[in-house]
Design a protein around this motif. Structure first.
Motif, PDB file in Angstrom:
ATOM      1  N   ILE A   1      -0.114  11.497   2.412  1.00  0.00           N
ATOM      2  CA  ILE A   1      -0.613  11.263   3.778  1.00  0.00           C
ATOM      3  C   ILE A   1      -0.844   9.771   4.013  1.00  0.00           C
ATOM      4  N   ALA A   2      -1.463   9.110   3.034  1.00  0.00           N
ATOM      5  CA  ALA A   2      -1.725   7.672   3.167  1.00  0.00           C
ATOM      6  C   ALA A   2      -0.426   6.873   3.257  1.00  0.00           C
ATOM      7  N   ALA A   3       0.566   7.270   2.452  1.00  0.00           N
ATOM      8  CA  ALA A   3       1.861   6.578   2.485  1.00  0.00           C
ATOM      9  C   ALA A   3       2.518   6.714   3.853  1.00  0.00           C
TER      10      ALA A   3
ATOM     11  N   SER B   1       3.254   3.523   6.197  1.00  0.00           N
ATOM     12  CA  SER B   1       4.669   3.252   6.496  1.00  0.00           C
ATOM     13  C   SER B   1       4.933   3.297   8.002  1.00  0.00           C
ATOM     14  N   SER B   2       4.277   4.225   8.706  1.00  0.00           N
ATOM     15  CA  SER B   2       4.447   4.292  10.163  1.00  0.00           C
ATOM     16  C   SER B   2       3.912   3.035  10.827  1.00  0.00           C
ATOM     17  N   GLY B   3       2.743   2.573  10.375  1.00  0.00           N
ATOM     18  CA  GLY B   3       2.169   1.353  10.949  1.00  0.00           C
ATOM     19  C   GLY B   3       3.064   0.146  10.748  1.00  0.00           C
TER      20      GLY B   3
ATOM     21  N   LEU C   1      12.975   4.179   4.014  1.00  0.00           N
ATOM     22  CA  LEU C   1      13.058   3.272   2.866  1.00  0.00           C
ATOM     23  C   LEU C   1      11.713   3.158   2.153  1.00  0.00           C
ATOM     24  N   PHE C   2      10.656   3.051   2.938  1.00  0.00           N
ATOM     25  CA  PHE C   2       9.322   2.949   2.337  1.00  0.00           C
ATOM     26  C   PHE C   2       9.037   4.146   1.438  1.00  0.00           C
ATOM     27  N   ARG C   3       9.383   5.342   1.943  1.00  0.00           N
ATOM     28  CA  ARG C   3       9.064   6.552   1.198  1.00  0.00           C
ATOM     29  C   ARG C   3      10.030   6.794   0.039  1.00  0.00           C
ATOM     30  N   MET C   4      11.308   6.438   0.243  1.00  0.00           N
ATOM     31  CA  MET C   4      12.336   6.842  -0.715  1.00  0.00           C
ATOM     32  C   MET C   4      12.743   5.761  -1.707  1.00  0.00           C
TER      33      MET C   4
ATOM     34  N   SER D   1       0.832  -1.208   0.000  1.00  0.00           N
ATOM     35  CA  SER D   1       0.000   0.000   0.000  1.00  0.00           C
ATOM     36  C   SER D   1       0.861   1.250   0.000  1.00  0.00           C
ATOM     37  N   VAL D   2       1.969   1.213   0.755  1.00  0.00           N
ATOM     38  CA  VAL D   2       2.893   2.350   0.782  1.00  0.00           C
ATOM     39  C   VAL D   2       3.458   2.604  -0.612  1.00  0.00           C
TER      40      VAL D   2
END
Length: 574
Positions: A71-73, A77-79, A130-133, A17-18
């Motif tokens: 925002i969803a990402a 990613s935090s979860g 890592l999830f974001r980048m 999902s991320v």
């Protein structure tokens, strides 16, 4: 690092999902400069206001989609990262619970705390990045490059000149930083060790007026960590200015050469504006990648340290699944020898004896004679180097650790209580013990009187380490805790030292009746503690110097005679 990231498997749908959200966000950001280019070339330049409003509204819509995806990402990613950290901490903690004392000595308690807290926190932060980048940076870089080439391929030659400079700078900086990150974690271990010793040993420090000395130790450890942290940050501080300088010089070159191409009619103004935006996106993608290079080396050090713990196989482990219930309460040592890792001489040599239910077997000897080591072998904190130890007729190495320890009621030399109520502590070895059982054990241990005098009785709160109780009270609660368990074998490891004579006498009389169906092992240095034992084992330099009753040893054993002479006057011995 890859091995650690496999712990994200339970969160694969969150991770997917991320990546989906980051992809949508990246595509939205890549589309916006093209829309802006169209507004300038087809709206502003020709004065087409309806087109400007139309494309402006579309830009707002695309921006809103990108913001929602961002925002969803962040949420997903935090979860995933927090769940990953929680699971990893639990995994490390559960694994460490299986360690023998040898593994604890090898790694160090302070280091284990640092690895379970600081190192895993480092990994959590990296996982979020890592999830974001990992998804965003490649998409923005490749997408920006494609879009820039579509606007003007010749102008893109500027990137061919600047990107090697950027990549070389990052690699050079990271080659200097990675060794320093390893040193940071080691210095952090040292700081935690000193701090932990200061907090746990505060009474001794104050009693010996060593506050200034300990302050100096802490300051030195803190300074060592500070110095290496400053050093690594100085190295890393070069990265961002270099990247910004290269990026800005690239933009200047693009605007300068682009202006010349517009002047010659080879390029439109809107395309140049879009091209500058794509160049910025490409460079920011590289900056994001460099930020990953900042975090990943330190995280890789943390991952290595965590894997080091998880890869550590306990020296003491269950070799079988037999149950020690053949001969209830029997303990046998058969030619047992034990040597600590790295030691030149064995701590115990050729120890053989048998203890039976209804008997009290005492172990006495001077400091360093091997008494505590012998107890540690019974509890399988260590395994014997050679020889066999049997509980209830079964080799303890063929039983599970849980089965062996469930048959032992252990009272340590240093009374250790846990924060919580008195009832919680007495139920520590038997969670389903009734109130009647814990009160009975407390009466046997001569603890019932002082417990009832406390404000809340058995529900009175014990502070951390039992600091709101006296030494004798803690010893009696430790004895009561072992009695609640009703084990096959009781081990009292020099645990009567803080008791007054009357309490000691009453406790022994009550224990004799309570433990008559079990084997009792009493470890002591005082002769008065072992005089009435059915069997006394005299240890000297890790070997058995004699076995017998008090009278037999007093008549025939020189080592025992020496111990007795050091504690009694001649008329008392007689």
């Amino acid at each position: 690092m890859i091995r650690i990231l496999k712990n994200l498997k339970p969160y694969k749908w969150l991770v997917l999902s991320v990546f989906a959200c980051v992809f949508i966000e990246s595509m939205a950001n890549l589309y916006l400069p093209t829309l802006m280019s169209d507004i300038v070339d087809k709206g502003v330049v020709v004065g087409n206001k309806p087109y400007i409003w139309k494309m402006g509204g579309l830009m707002l819509f695309i921006s809103a989609i990108g913001a929602l995806a961002s925002i969803a990402a962040s949420y997903f990613s935090s979860g995933a990262a927090m769940g990953f950290g929680r699971d990893l901490r639990r995994k490390v903690f559960v694994h460490v619970l299986d360690f023998s004392l040898q593994e604890f000595d090898q790694v160090g308690t302070a280091s284990l705390i640092t690895r379970t807290t600081n190192d895993i926190t480092q990994l959590q932060q990296v996982v979020i990045m890592l999830f974001r980048m990992v998804a965003s940076a490649p998409i923005m870089f490749i997408g920006g490059l494609i879009m820039a080439l579509s606007k003007d391929a010749k102008l893109s030659l500027i990137l061919v000149a600047t990107m090697p400079i950027l990549a070389g700078s990052v690699l050079l900086i990271m080659s200097k930083a990675i060794p320093l990150f390893r040193t940071v974690q080691k210095r952090l271990d040292r700081l935690n060790l000193v701090l932990r010793e200061n907090l746990t040993g505060v009474r001794v420090i104050r009693a010996f007026n060593r506050e200034k000395h300990e302050q100096a130790r802490l300051q030195n450890a803190n300074k060592d960590l500070t110095d290496v942290s400053i050093k690594v940050n100085k190295v890393m501080a070069f990265m961002m200015p270099i990247m910004m300088l290269v990026m800005n010089l690239t933009v200047v070159a693009v605007v300068w050469i682009g202006g010349i191409r517009i002047d010659h009619g080879a390029m439109q103004i809107g395309d140049l504006m879009a091209y500058v935006q794509y160049i910025m996106q490409i460079m920011f993608a590289l900056i994001m990648a460099s930020m990953m290079f900042i975090m990943i080396p330190r995280a890789s050090v943390s991952a290595h340290r965590i894997n080091e713990v998880l890869d550590m196989k306990p020296v003491v482990f269950s070799e079988g699944n037999e149950t020690a219930d053949r001969k209830r309460g029997t303990l046998e040592f058969e030619h047992v020898t034990f040597r600590y890792p790295g030691a030149e001489e064995p701590a115990l040599s050729d120890i053989s004896f048998k203890a039976h239910p209804g008997e009290v077997t005492a172990i006495i000897g001077g400091t360093g004679s091997g008494k505590t080591t012998l107890v540690n072998l019974i509890l399988r904190f260590f395994d014997a180097t050679s020889g066999t130890i049997r509980i209830n007729g079964v080799d303890i190495r063929k039983c599970t650790l849980e089965d062996v320890r469930s048959r032992i009621g252990y009272v340590p030399q240093k009374s250790l209580l846990f924060s919580g109520t008195i009832s919680d502590n007495l139920r520590f070895g038997k969670e389903d013990a009734t109130q009647a059982e814990i009160e009975h054990a407390a009466r046997i241990a001569q603890a019932d009187d002082f417990i009832k005098q406390m404000k809340d009785g058995y529900e009175s709160i014990i502070s951390q380490g039992g600091t709101n109780l006296s030494g004798g009270q803690k010893q009696r609660l430790s004895i009561a805790r072992a009695l609640v368990r009703k084990p096959d074998i009781y081990i009292f490891d020099d645990c009567f030292s803080a008791l007054d004579y009357k309490t000691d006498r009453d406790l022994r009389a009550a224990l004799k009746e309570e433990t008559k169906q079990a084997t009792v092992i009493v470890v002591a240095q005082r002769v008065s503690t072992v005089m009435d034992a059915d069997r006394i084992i005299v240890l000297d330099q890790g070997k058995i110097a004699g076995i017998g009753t008090h009278r037999e040893l007093l008549a025939t054993n020189a080592v025992y005679q020496e111990i007795v002479a050091s504690q009694f006057r001649e008329d008392e011995i007689a």
